[in-house]
Each structure stands twice: as C-alpha cells, then as structure tokens.
Design a protein around this motif. Sequence first.
Motif, PDB file in Angstrom:
ATOM      1  N   SER A 199       0.850  -1.197   0.000  1.00 39.27           N
ATOM      2  CA  SER A 199       0.000   0.000   0.000  1.00 39.27           C
ATOM      3  C   SER A 199       0.883   1.242   0.000  1.00 39.27           C
ATOM      4  CB  SER A 199      -0.919   0.020   1.226  1.00 39.27           C
ATOM      5  OG  SER A 199      -0.183   0.402   2.374  1.00 39.27           O
ATOM      6  N   GLY A 200       0.283   2.350  -0.350  1.00 42.29           N
ATOM      7  CA  GLY A 200       1.000   3.619  -0.344  1.00 42.29           C
ATOM      8  C   GLY A 200       1.422   4.001   1.063  1.00 42.29           C
ATOM      9  N   TYR A 201       0.548   3.699   2.007  1.00 39.16           N
ATOM     10  CA  TYR A 201       0.858   4.005   3.399  1.00 39.16           C
ATOM     11  C   TYR A 201       2.176   3.311   3.798  1.00 39.16           C
ATOM     12  CZ  TYR A 201      -0.251   5.275   8.205  1.00 39.16           C
ATOM     13  OH  TYR A 201      -0.227   5.844   9.449  1.00 39.16           O
ATOM     14  N   LYS A 227      -5.585   4.234  -6.913  1.00 42.43           N
ATOM     15  CA  LYS A 227      -6.336   5.429  -7.313  1.00 42.43           C
ATOM     16  C   LYS A 227      -6.544   5.408  -8.820  1.00 42.43           C
ATOM     17  CE  LYS A 227      -5.436   7.452  -2.971  1.00 42.43           C
ATOM     18  NZ  LYS A 227      -4.406   7.858  -2.038  1.00 42.43           N
ATOM     19  N   ALA A 278       0.532  10.052  -5.338  1.00 39.88           N
ATOM     20  CA  ALA A 278      -0.666   9.202  -5.291  1.00 39.88           C
ATOM     21  C   ALA A 278      -1.788   9.738  -6.189  1.00 39.88           C
ATOM     22  CB  ALA A 278      -1.158   9.081  -3.849  1.00 39.88           C
ATOM     23  N   HIS A 279      -1.932  11.060  -6.245  1.00 44.44           N
ATOM     24  CA  HIS A 279      -3.049  11.631  -7.016  1.00 44.44           C
ATOM     25  C   HIS A 279      -2.640  12.163  -8.377  1.00 44.44           C
ATOM     26  CE1 HIS A 279      -5.689  11.237  -3.562  1.00 44.44           C
ATOM     27  NE2 HIS A 279      -4.653  11.614  -2.837  1.00 44.44           N
ATOM     28  N   SER A 303       0.355   9.465   5.861  1.00 40.91           N
ATOM     29  CA  SER A 303       1.368   8.408   5.817  1.00 40.91           C
ATOM     30  C   SER A 303       2.782   8.981   5.707  1.00 40.91           C
ATOM     31  CB  SER A 303       1.087   7.442   4.668  1.00 40.91           C
ATOM     32  OG  SER A 303       1.019   8.127   3.437  1.00 40.91           O
ATOM     33  N   HIS A 334       0.133  14.078   3.155  1.00 35.01           N
ATOM     34  CA  HIS A 334      -0.682  12.925   3.532  1.00 35.01           C
ATOM     35  C   HIS A 334      -0.205  12.343   4.869  1.00 35.01           C
ATOM     36  CE1 HIS A 334      -2.261   8.750   3.235  1.00 35.01           C
ATOM     37  NE2 HIS A 334      -3.274   9.381   2.667  1.00 35.01           N
ATOM     38  N   ASP A 369       5.456  12.097  -3.233  1.00 32.55           N
ATOM     39  CA  ASP A 369       4.352  11.136  -3.171  1.00 32.55           C
ATOM     40  C   ASP A 369       3.323  11.583  -4.207  1.00 32.55           C
ATOM     41  OD1 ASP A 369       1.837  10.060  -2.637  1.00 32.55           O
ATOM     42  OD2 ASP A 369       2.041  10.157  -0.464  1.00 32.55           O
ATOM     43  N   THR A 389       0.834   5.424  -6.169  1.00 33.46           N
ATOM     44  CA  THR A 389      -0.072   4.371  -5.696  1.00 33.46           C
ATOM     45  C   THR A 389      -0.852   3.800  -6.873  1.00 33.46           C
ATOM     46  OG1 THR A 389      -1.878   5.879  -5.148  1.00 33.46           O
ATOM     47  CG2 THR A 389      -0.282   5.433  -3.418  1.00 33.46           C
TER      48      THR A 389
HETATM   49  C1  LIG Z   1      -4.022   7.475  -0.722  1.00 32.46           C
HETATM   50  C2  LIG Z   1      -2.711   8.100  -0.415  1.00 32.46           C
HETATM   51  C3  LIG Z   1      -1.684   7.352   0.150  1.00 32.46           C
HETATM   52  C4  LIG Z   1      -1.894   5.939   0.640  1.00 32.46           C
HETATM   53  O1  LIG Z   1      -1.980   5.053  -0.405  1.00 32.46           O
HETATM   54  P1  LIG Z   1      -2.708   3.648  -0.154  1.00 32.46           P
HETATM   55  O2  LIG Z   1      -2.232   2.784  -1.248  1.00 32.46           O
HETATM   56  O3  LIG Z   1      -4.173   3.946  -0.208  1.00 32.46           O
HETATM   57  O4  LIG Z   1      -2.280   3.184   1.199  1.00 32.46           O
HETATM   58  C5  LIG Z   1      -0.445   7.952   0.304  1.00 32.46           C
HETATM   59  N1  LIG Z   1      -0.249   9.228  -0.047  1.00 32.46           N
HETATM   60  C6  LIG Z   1      -1.226   9.996  -0.561  1.00 32.46           C
HETATM   61  C7  LIG Z   1      -0.937  11.406  -0.935  1.00 32.46           C
HETATM   62  C8  LIG Z   1      -2.488   9.446  -0.747  1.00 32.46           C
HETATM   63  O5  LIG Z   1      -3.467  10.204  -1.220  1.00 32.46           O
END
Ligand SMILES: *Cc1c(COP(=O)(O)O)cnc(C)c1O
Length: 384
Positions: free
Chosen positions: A105-107, A238, A205-206, A133, A131, A203, A235
């Motif tokens: 996971s991203g976390y 998403k 993720a988005h 995490s 975030h 990071d 990630t």
């Molecule tokens: C969703 C998110 C994460 C965590 O990713 P997961 O795979 O859902 O655990 C980390 N950083 C950001 C900026 C996120 O939006």
Amino acid sequence: MQLRLQQRLQERRQQSLYRQRLTLSSPQGAEVQIGTERLLCFCSNDYLGLANHPQVITSLQENAARYGVGSGASHLVVGHSGPHQELEEALAEFTGRPRALLFSSGYMANIGIMAALLKRGDAVFEDRLNHASLLDGGLLSGARLQRFRHNDTDHLKQLLQQRADVEGKLVATDGVFSMDGDSAPLGELATVCAEQGALLVVDDAHGFGVLGANGAGSLEQAGLSAREVPVLMGTLGKALGTGGAFVAGDEDLIEGLIQFARSYIYTTAIPPALVAATLVSLELLTTEAWRRPHLQQLIARFRAGAEQLGLPLMDSQSPIQPLLVGDADAALRLSEKLRSDGVLVSAIRPPTVHAGTARLRITLSAAHNEDQVDRLLDALQRHA
Ligand SMILES: *Cc1c(COP(=O)(O)O)cnc(C)c1O
C-alpha cells in the motif's frame, strides 16, 4: 482505558466528527449502489474509471486461474512471482527510472521510504498538508520532523538553512495534495533541495496516471528527472484502479528498501493476479489515452459551472475539486442534502483537515459524462 474510549467516542459524536462507513453493493463507477439507493458518485479516487474496466477484470480472473489467489508469503520469502517482477520492470520504464519496487500500500511505501533512508539525528522536512502516511513515516523514522508552510519554498529554505549542519536531510511532499487538489511547486522544491543538499521525495498518489502527457504524473508534467527528484512514490489504488503502490528510483535506493524497509520486508506480497491486472491498467494509460483529456474536460466544465454559481472553488486543476464549507456540521448537512438528491459526496472533517476547514471533497473521474457533471452542478445550485 475503556472509559476513556467511550468518552472520546461521545465527544466525536457531539462535535459532528463521528465517522461512519457506507456499504456499497456495486462496483466503483459514475453510479454506485448503497442498499436500494442508486447514487451519482463524486468522491472516489478512481480517477480514470479503471477500477471496473472489463479488460482489467478479465486479467484478474485469468491470472487468478493461473496463480491462485493469495501470494502466500512476503517478497523475500516466496511471495515474489512473475507478475510482480514484470510490473516492477514496467513501472521503472514508464517512470523513466532504473528500478521500481512494489509495496502492498502507499501508506506502507511512505513508512518504508523514511525508515530505510533516515536515522536518529537526521532531519525531515514536510509540507504541513502532506498525507498522513508521509507525516507518520517522518515521525516513526526517529529523525526530527519539521513542517513547512503549505507550498512555501522560502519557509522550507529557512528551515533547511537552520539545520545546515545536519548530514541527513530529507524533504517530502505530495505531488498533488489529497484534500486540496493543488500541486506542489516541484521545480522550486527541487532547486532548494539541490542547493541545500537535501533529498527530495515526492508522493504522487493523485498525480500518477492522471497528469503529464503520458500519465506518468506530476514529475512528467513538471519536466523533472530522477536526478532532481530521486525518490518517486506512486499508488495503484487510485487512477490505476487496482491496489498497492510502488517506489521508483536508482539501484541503490531500491536495494536499500529491499534490505531495510520493514514495511516491505515483514508483510505479505500483493496477490499476483491483482498485480497482473495492474499491468493491464498501466497499458490502458496508453491504449485508452482519451481518458485523460476527457477528465480534463470534465474538470474544466465543473469549474466553469461552479464559478457561475458563485461557489468557493479552491486553486486546483486536478480531479480533486473541494468545496470549502468551514464548519464540520454544516459540511455534513450539505453532504446529506446532496445525497437526498441522488448525489454522493463525502464531507471531509477534522482531523483529516485542519479545524475550521471542513469541506466537501468532490472528485471527478473519466467514468463520468458531461450530463452527470451538470447534475452535480444542479444539486449544488439547490443546496450549497
Ligand atoms: C491514498 C494516499 C496514500 C496511501 O496510499 P494507499 O495505497 O491507499 O495506502 C499515500 N499518499 C497519498 C498522498 C495518498 O493520497
């Protein structure tokens, strides 16, 4: 302890901060089903509409038939299979970096990056809107964590100069901020980090899958290479519509993570069929490239419509288009009114966002069409 927990729960209810889960009986998509309610959904992170894509589903099914369901072990024992290796190579190539490493996971990826790179006595600098995490990773690393004002590179520079004597300095930022939708000034951050001898971690993720000419994300959009941003995290749950995450960078970074990132080492690998399905998602970024401009069109349509309605939009060009409300209770009530009108948008309240900045986190997806965005605008006109 139990008494204290009861008191905290009671407090949360009184402050309109209590969180409850919805139970869906449908896949992700422009419309979702909750019980007998069908709702237009504007709060998922499935930005490209790939979570329920027929080719991705087929790949998952076929690879489950071939590899079974569970990966059975961690990567370092016997959980690393062909699809994991293939996806890592594909992600490295796609991001233009020597190597990539999958995390569950991203976390866990963010916790792992910080744990592998930092040690006690080091300094980590984070945007205050990062975030959770990334912030948790910084706190757990044993290094001293300092937060800089949101997107304020001058403030970051000041903090870095004050800690010039520290040998290990790491700067971490979201590429696109998850609750605000705005982008980090990555070019400026890279310059400050180079000047001050700090390692930059982004990071994305988005941004990954959504931004950049090929969908490679915020760094592609900003024209930044691995030299300027040595550590890229993305990630897969998403825009790619599956699950898991990756870190991309050079040989030493990836080998360092394999050796030292406890959140990589001590956890079960993602199911191989899911990884194989992610390979198809990654290909769809190219073969169905229309999804990105379509999404951009919907974002522009939403922003133009919202502006006409005089709604307080935030400075975001991403699919995250939050509507700032302020008061947590008011945000919750607005979300309920929209739901009674067939539109699902969740209210984001403290502590996810700072006190007094509760909001509706509206998100758009390539799964939506123009008519659906107009229905969202109509509902906002009636209730916001
Ligand atoms: C969703 C998110 C994460 C965590 O990713 P997961 O795979 O859902 O655990 C980390 N950083 C950001 C900026 C996120 O939006």
